[in-house]
Design a protein around this motif. Structure first.
Motif, PDB file in Angstrom:
ATOM      1  N   ASN A 188       0.842  -1.190   0.000  1.00 24.06           N
ATOM      2  CA  ASN A 188       0.000   0.000   0.000  1.00 24.06           C
ATOM      3  C   ASN A 188       0.879   1.244   0.000  1.00 24.06           C
ATOM      4  O   ASN A 188       1.947   1.269   0.616  1.00 24.06           O
ATOM      5  CB  ASN A 188      -0.912  -0.004   1.230  1.00 24.06           C
ATOM      6  CG  ASN A 188      -1.976   1.077   1.174  1.00 24.06           C
ATOM      7  OD1 ASN A 188      -1.708   2.240   1.430  1.00 24.06           O
ATOM      8  ND2 ASN A 188      -3.195   0.686   0.827  1.00 24.06           N
ATOM      9  N   VAL A 247      -4.683  -2.931  -1.420  1.00 28.08           N
ATOM     10  CA  VAL A 247      -5.423  -1.665  -1.495  1.00 28.08           C
ATOM     11  C   VAL A 247      -6.099  -1.350  -0.161  1.00 28.08           C
ATOM     12  O   VAL A 247      -6.103  -0.205   0.303  1.00 28.08           O
ATOM     13  CB  VAL A 247      -6.468  -1.712  -2.624  1.00 28.08           C
ATOM     14  CG1 VAL A 247      -7.429  -0.520  -2.535  1.00 28.08           C
ATOM     15  CG2 VAL A 247      -5.779  -1.734  -3.986  1.00 28.08           C
ATOM     16  N   ASN A 302      -5.205  -2.515   2.823  1.00 22.35           N
ATOM     17  CA  ASN A 302      -4.293  -2.675   3.965  1.00 22.35           C
ATOM     18  C   ASN A 302      -4.560  -3.940   4.784  1.00 22.35           C
ATOM     19  O   ASN A 302      -4.396  -3.936   6.001  1.00 22.35           O
ATOM     20  CB  ASN A 302      -4.363  -1.447   4.878  1.00 22.35           C
ATOM     21  CG  ASN A 302      -3.365  -0.370   4.477  1.00 22.35           C
ATOM     22  OD1 ASN A 302      -2.200  -0.672   4.198  1.00 22.35           O
ATOM     23  ND2 ASN A 302      -3.814   0.870   4.440  1.00 22.35           N
ATOM     24  N   GLN A 327      -3.512   3.612  -4.705  1.00 23.02           N
ATOM     25  CA  GLN A 327      -3.163   3.119  -3.376  1.00 23.02           C
ATOM     26  C   GLN A 327      -2.044   2.067  -3.401  1.00 23.02           C
ATOM     27  O   GLN A 327      -1.657   1.547  -2.358  1.00 23.02           O
ATOM     28  CB  GLN A 327      -4.406   2.510  -2.703  1.00 23.02           C
ATOM     29  CG  GLN A 327      -5.525   3.502  -2.445  1.00 23.02           C
ATOM     30  CD  GLN A 327      -5.071   4.608  -1.525  1.00 23.02           C
ATOM     31  OE1 GLN A 327      -4.535   4.356  -0.449  1.00 23.02           O
ATOM     32  NE2 GLN A 327      -5.271   5.853  -1.942  1.00 23.02           N
TER      33      GLN A 327
END
Length: 328
Positions: free
Chosen positions: A124, A191, A193, A218
């Motif tokens: 990320n 994306v 996390n 992201q």
């Protein structure tokens, strides 16, 4: 009597028609087209069904899509003749060729003109992992989104070109957690996390950028592999020659000029069509797979020196038979 004769005549005509239908059905060529699980079955069906519909119309074959929850499901289905043709990655195609009486006959072409694609390691954009050095400093603190065991870009290529080159095996003792999943699931996990790092490929990233640029923003790419040959199409060797010719003609001519066909291919994953190919495209993948086997044997402390030397010598012989070794 006239009624009886009329009924008998109708029955006879019906029998002839039924017999003709039965003959047609008996000679209809039913083909199951296996598609590896890079995404959910619902998404894959939405992408591939228009293409399969065109295949049915243009070849006269009866083609049905076959989806499994993992790559091994397609390989095994081809092995037991439940699948006759399949869309694979190179590593899974190698398994299909070696174990499932398969043979590479075509490969995909990319709309951007690339001859292949690349494996990537991603995180990320807001992750504290900024570089590869951060990955290798404290791997035990990281959750890794890993690919399907038979995935080329998700496991085989990063396993060799990234982790093995840093003297690292991918397992639960190396990382905090290793979570094997599909490309799509790993991408979304980064994306959102849900994992610290994950393997993926440039095809999935390009699709994400096109369809969800906000999500693509992201993602940070930490590593990119050498070029991987484009994804192959495999058929069973024992398909009738006439069926093979129908399939080859369809694949190699599809989406060359027709705008509707081009749109169908673009919707699958940015593809532009297909070109003829052969098992020869699997050579670099075979080399990498053998190198990985060699490294595992060299690191296996349970083997005696003699066993280790003999097994390594056997692998070296296989590598030599393939030609010049692949270089990272």
């Amino acid at each position: 009597m006239k009624l009886l004769r009329s009924m008998l005549s109708w029955c006879a005509a019906g029998a002839v028609a039924f017999a003709a239908l039965g003959t047609s059905a008996a000679h209809a060529e039913d083909i199951n087209f296996g598609i590896i699980s890079t995404d959910t079955s619902a998404v894959l069906k939405q992408r591939w069904q228009p293409f399969i519909d065109d295949m049915n119309r243009q070849t006269g074959l009866s083609v049905k899509a076959f989806f499994a929850t993992d790559y091994a499901g397609i390989i095994e289905a081809m092995r037991f003749n439940k699948v006759q043709i399949g869309y694979f990655g190179n590593a899974s195609a190698m398994e299909a060729v070696d174990r499932s009486n398969g043979e590479v006959f075509a490969k995909v072409l990319y709309a951007n003109g690339d001859a292949g694609y690349k494996s990537v390691l991603i995180t990320n954009v807001n992750s504290p992992v900024k570089t590869l050095d951060d990955v290798f400093k404290h791997p035990k603190d990281l959750t890794l989104g890993w690919g399907d065991p038979n995935s080329t870009s998700g496991t085989l290529i990063p396993g060799y070109y990234l982790f093995a080159q840093h003297g690292m095996s991918v397992n639960a003792s190396t990382f905090k957690t290793v979570l094997p999943s599909s490309h799509e699931a790993n991408l979304l996990a980064v994306v959102n996390n849900k994992v610290d790092i994950a393997t993926n490929n440039t095809i999935e990233l390009a699709t994400l950028k096109q369809k969800h640029p906000d999500k693509f923003a992201q993602v940070r790419v930490l590593w990119t592999s050498p070029l991987i040959p484009s994804d192959p199409l495999v058929w069973r060797k024992d398909l009738p020659a006439a069926t093979k010719q129908k399939l080859l003609d369809f694949f190699t001519h599809y989406a060359k000029t027709d705008p509707k066909e081009k749109a169908v291919m673009a919707n699958i994953t940015g593809y532009a069509g297909f070109a003829a190919s052969s098992d020869a495209q699997l050579l670099p993948i075979r080399q990498v797979a053998l190198f990985q086997q060699k490294e595992k044997i060299a690191a296996d402390t349970h083997l005696s020196d003699d066993d280790r030397k003999s097994q390594i010598a056997a692998i070296d012989a296989k590598i030599g038979a393939l030609g010049a070794p692949a270089k990272p």
